[in-house]
Design a protein around this motif. Structure first.
Motif, PDB file in Angstrom:
ATOM      1  N   ILE A 159       0.936  -1.390  -0.154  1.00  0.00           N
ATOM      2  CA  ILE A 159      -0.163  -0.039  -0.025  1.00  0.00           C
ATOM      3  C   ILE A 159       0.880   1.235  -0.101  1.00  0.00           C
ATOM      4  O   ILE A 159       0.512   2.389  -0.650  1.00  0.00           O
ATOM      5  N   ALA A 162       2.060   2.098  -3.622  1.00  0.00           N
ATOM      6  CA  ALA A 162       0.981   2.568  -4.147  1.00  0.00           C
ATOM      7  C   ALA A 162       0.873   4.207  -4.027  1.00  0.00           C
ATOM      8  O   ALA A 162       0.740   4.930  -4.968  1.00  0.00           O
ATOM      9  N   GLY A 163       1.032   4.681  -2.856  1.00  0.00           N
ATOM     10  CA  GLY A 163       1.243   6.042  -2.585  1.00  0.00           C
ATOM     11  C   GLY A 163       2.299   6.756  -3.088  1.00  0.00           C
ATOM     12  O   GLY A 163       2.352   7.957  -3.688  1.00  0.00           O
ATOM     13  N   MET A 166       2.803   6.854  -6.931  1.00  0.00           N
ATOM     14  CA  MET A 166       1.688   7.172  -7.714  1.00  0.00           C
ATOM     15  C   MET A 166       1.795   8.484  -8.613  1.00  0.00           C
ATOM     16  O   MET A 166       3.098   9.564  -8.299  1.00  0.00           O
ATOM     17  N   ASP A 226      -8.133  -5.165  -7.568  1.00  0.00           N
ATOM     18  CA  ASP A 226      -6.591  -5.150  -7.194  1.00  0.00           C
ATOM     19  C   ASP A 226      -6.085  -5.424  -8.701  1.00  0.00           C
ATOM     20  O   ASP A 226      -5.706  -6.545  -8.895  1.00  0.00           O
ATOM     21  N   PHE A 248      -6.196   2.996 -11.862  1.00  0.00           N
ATOM     22  CA  PHE A 248      -4.924   3.197 -10.541  1.00  0.00           C
ATOM     23  C   PHE A 248      -5.623   3.684  -9.296  1.00  0.00           C
ATOM     24  O   PHE A 248      -5.607   3.049  -8.106  1.00  0.00           O
ATOM     25  N   SER A 251      -8.419   1.676  -7.655  1.00  0.00           N
ATOM     26  CA  SER A 251      -8.085   0.586  -6.797  1.00  0.00           C
ATOM     27  C   SER A 251      -7.348   1.044  -5.608  1.00  0.00           C
ATOM     28  O   SER A 251      -7.453   0.437  -4.696  1.00  0.00           O
ATOM     29  N   VAL A 252      -6.558   1.983  -5.618  1.00  0.00           N
ATOM     30  CA  VAL A 252      -5.740   2.428  -4.523  1.00  0.00           C
ATOM     31  C   VAL A 252      -6.737   2.779  -3.600  1.00  0.00           C
ATOM     32  O   VAL A 252      -6.343   2.434  -2.266  1.00  0.00           O
ATOM     33  N   ASP A 255      -9.122   0.065  -1.947  1.00  0.00           N
ATOM     34  CA  ASP A 255      -8.925  -0.665  -1.062  1.00  0.00           C
ATOM     35  C   ASP A 255      -8.923  -0.363   0.438  1.00  0.00           C
ATOM     36  O   ASP A 255      -9.238  -0.876   1.404  1.00  0.00           O
ATOM     37  N   LEU A 356      -0.868   4.659   3.378  1.00  0.00           N
ATOM     38  CA  LEU A 356      -1.382   5.101   1.931  1.00  0.00           C
ATOM     39  C   LEU A 356      -1.007   6.391   1.840  1.00  0.00           C
ATOM     40  O   LEU A 356      -0.413   6.835   0.997  1.00  0.00           O
ATOM     41  N   ASN A 386       7.666  -4.183  -2.908  1.00  0.00           N
ATOM     42  CA  ASN A 386       6.377  -4.473  -3.278  1.00  0.00           C
ATOM     43  C   ASN A 386       6.326  -5.594  -4.267  1.00  0.00           C
ATOM     44  O   ASN A 386       5.217  -6.429  -4.204  1.00  0.00           O
TER      45      ASN A 386
END
Length: 632
Positions: A159, A162-163, A166, A226, A248, A251-252, A255, A356, A386
């Motif tokens: 997670i 993902a942040g 980004m 996901d 994207f 989904s981020v 979640d 996140l 990741n």
């Protein structure tokens, strides 16, 4: 002849260590095999199988081998015990045991060896066992990890990455649409899936024991999309940037929304369980309002924790000289990021949401303060972490399909679940896209909507939420169904992503205009600023393109206050704050900012008659060195 108890204990621990090493070696082998196969596929340019699908397939093969091909040779001693009503009840007569005991204390006497006579042994609770046939083999038992490992060890880096990675320029360009899909869309999906499955359970007699709350819980966890496989295909092919950003971004955030929904439902179940018989335990409008407030309270507080921890890290890296020691700097960055997750969990919030937004904040502010070595180290470290964590989870999903002891597969529930998620995804994507297109300058086309519908894969978050509680029969059915959905969607949808893109006519090979259209980063008022996903450009006017209203409002506040406060960028707070705030502004202005200030440079210039050039005096820069500069 039996061994003495101490030697026998040492032998058991040695065998346990060998089993643990064997299982870790097995998963390491799975990851190694996945990496090598990925390289071969990329070398051969095969686009029909992604690494997550490969990890699941390899996991399924290994799980089948463990389940059907490995036979246990070591003899394990097991006994059945029951509390005696006359003696055992005296220990628990003042307690109402509504759940199994957490610990069991066994006193040995009688047929045991002399060294074991009149001694008490402590055993921990594991799971329910139904008959002798339900006792799992040791290799199956070792192949199952504690669910908390997923939440506390494997999910946080996924997670955070993902942040941290980004592409904010596209995220903020479509911020309103992303928030709509993430919050309203996930809510629609959760209630539609939960309601549909509750109807199925009411129609099918043997599923009547699955309550409405259980179905809502299933709706919440299965709404966590996901699409890592699809996004990897998007990245390789450079698909339409709007499609990439919407899939994207949704989904981020969804979640995080799904996890908070699950936590809210768990809190409601606890309050319902504590409801006394004489109280009205029905679900009223007041309780619904409380649940909504709890949701936004948990989400908002988690967001605040993540943002504050990211800002604290930015201030630490700005006002200390730790950048002169890249190893310490990178370590501090990683520890502060992970402690964000732990702090939120300790405060009874949602650590996934906190980590996140910590990642987003670290990318936006802290990254600008890091040394060049630490910038590369943190990006590569979280990329690798990741990749390994995500593929480990998918490998484990494949293995657990055969080795997990609590599976309850129900064909009716599984088929109904596939129909329900299609209905939920349909009600999420198409109606909301229709509404959003009324106010969007760049419309969400039908082909984009169809691809978003197809991209609703389920993955690590859904599995982690499902495996966290498998105590009741209904939760075991939910876990088994979730496993089937994850495996099918990742392998089938992920493998068909390239074909569907071509069939829908979605442009590929699109120039993503990297660094040119970030609505909050590139501005003349933010010189010397660089985020984790962008490079500095010489045309700041391009940053004004395609800004959403919300991004424009935030851009002004960010460039005027937060960037000068958190980073070394120009102008400083001395320039942007009112005159009466100058003493406070000076405190939060670093020496590096002062050294690069235009007025300082103007005062530090002199004419060199030998070279006929303006020569600037040596000014201190970020790493403490002196670097003279010439201006033609």
């Amino acid at each position: 002849m039996s061994l003495p108890p101490d030697i026998n204990y040492d032998e058991k621990k040695l065998l346990d260590h060998k089993f643990d090493s064997l299982l870790l070696l097995l998963y390491t082998f799975l990851l190694t095999l996945t990496v090598l196969t990925i390289w071969m596929f990329k070398h051969r340019r095969l686009a029909y199988v992604h690494e997550t699908g490969l990890a699941i397939i390899y996991g399924l093969v290994v799980g089948a081998i463990i389940r059907f091909g490995v036979h246990e040779e070591r003899h394990r001693v097991g006994i059945y015990v029951e509390p005696k009503q006359d003696e055992g009840s005296s220990m628990i007569k003042h307690q109402n045991l509504s759940s199994p005991p957490d610990m069991l204390f066994l006193k040995t006497m009688g047929r045991y060896a002399d060294e074991l006579q009149n001694r008490t042994w402590e055993y921990d609770f594991k799971r329910e066992v139904v008959g002798h046939h339900d006792i799992e083999s040791e290799i199956d038992e070792k192949a199952i990890f504690d669910p908390e490992i997923f939440f506390n060890v494997l999910l946080p880096p996924i997670i955070f990455h993902a942040g941290y990675s980004m592409k904010k320029q596209y995220f903020f360009r479509n911020l309103g649409s992303i928030l709509t899909f993430a919050f309203i869309g996930t809510s629609i999906s959760m209630f539609s899936v939960g309601g549909f499955m509750y109807g199925v359970c009411q129609v099918i007699p043997h599923l009547n024991n699955i309550t409405f709350i259980d179905n809502l819980h299933f709706g919440a966890l299965i709404s966590a999309t996901d699409p890592v496989t699809v996004l990897a295909v998007f990245s390789d092919l450079n698909v339409d940037v709007t499609l990439n950003a919407l899939v994207f971004g949704e989904s981020v955030l969804n979640d995080a929304v799904a996890i908070v929904f699950s936590e809210t439902l768990k809190d409601y179940e606890e309050s319902l369980a504590l409801c006394r018989p004489h109280q009205d335990c029905s679900y009223t409008a007041l309780q619904m309002l409380k649940a909504v407030l709890d949701f936004f309270g948990i989400f908002g507080a988690s967001f605040l924790v993540g943002t504050v921890m990211g800002c604290v890290t930015a201030l630490l890296t700005k006002f200390t000289q730790i950048r002169q020691h890249p190893l310490l700097e990178s370590t501090l960055f990683m520890l502060m990021s992970y402690s964000t997750f732990l702090l939120a969990e300790v405060l009874d919030l949602t650590g996934i949401v906190a980590v996140l937004f910590c990642g987003i904040t670290q990318a936006h502010y802290t990254y600008n303060n890091l040394s060049e070595v630490s910038k590369g180290t943190t990006k590569q470290f979280f990329d690798v972490l990741n990749f390994m964590a995500e593929n480990f989870i998918f490998s484990y999903i494949g293995v657990s399909l055969f080795t997990f002891p609590k599976h309850r597969f129900d064909t009716t529930f599984t088929v109904g679940a596939f129909v329900a998620i299609l209905v939920g995804r349909f009600l999420n994507v198409y109606p909301l896209s229709l509404v959003l297109n009324l106010g969007r300058k760049h419309k969400i086309g039908w082909n984009i909507q169809h691809m978003m519908m197809f991209s609703g894969l389920r993955g690590a978050i859904a599995f982690a939420l499902a495996i966290r509680n498998t105590f009741s029969e209904s939760r075991q059915i939910i876990l088994s169904t979730t496993l089937i959905i994850v495996i099918v969607t990742v392998i089938v949808n992920g493998g068909m992503a390239f074909s569907v893109l071509s069939w829908l006519g979605i442009p590929i090979g699109v120039d993503d205009e990297a660094g040119l259209t970030n609505p909050i980063a590139h501005d003349r008022s933010a010189a010397n600023y660089q985020s984790v996903d962008e490079e500095m450009v010489n045309d700041p006017a391009r940053s004004l393109l395609n800004k959403s209203w919300l991004a424009r409002q935030w851009s002004g506040i960010d460039n005027r206050f937060f960037k000068p406060l958190m980073t070394h960028c120009q102008p400083t707070l001395l320039d942007t704050l009112p005159t009466r705030c100058l003493p406070l502004a000076r405190i939060f202005t670093s020496t590096d900012q002062l050294a690069r200030h235009p007025m300082r440079k103007k005062e530090s210039t002199s004419w060199d008659e030998n070279t006929n050039k303006i020569q600037e005096d040596s000014l201190p820069i970020a790493n403490g060195e002196q670097k003279p500069a010439e201006i033609e």
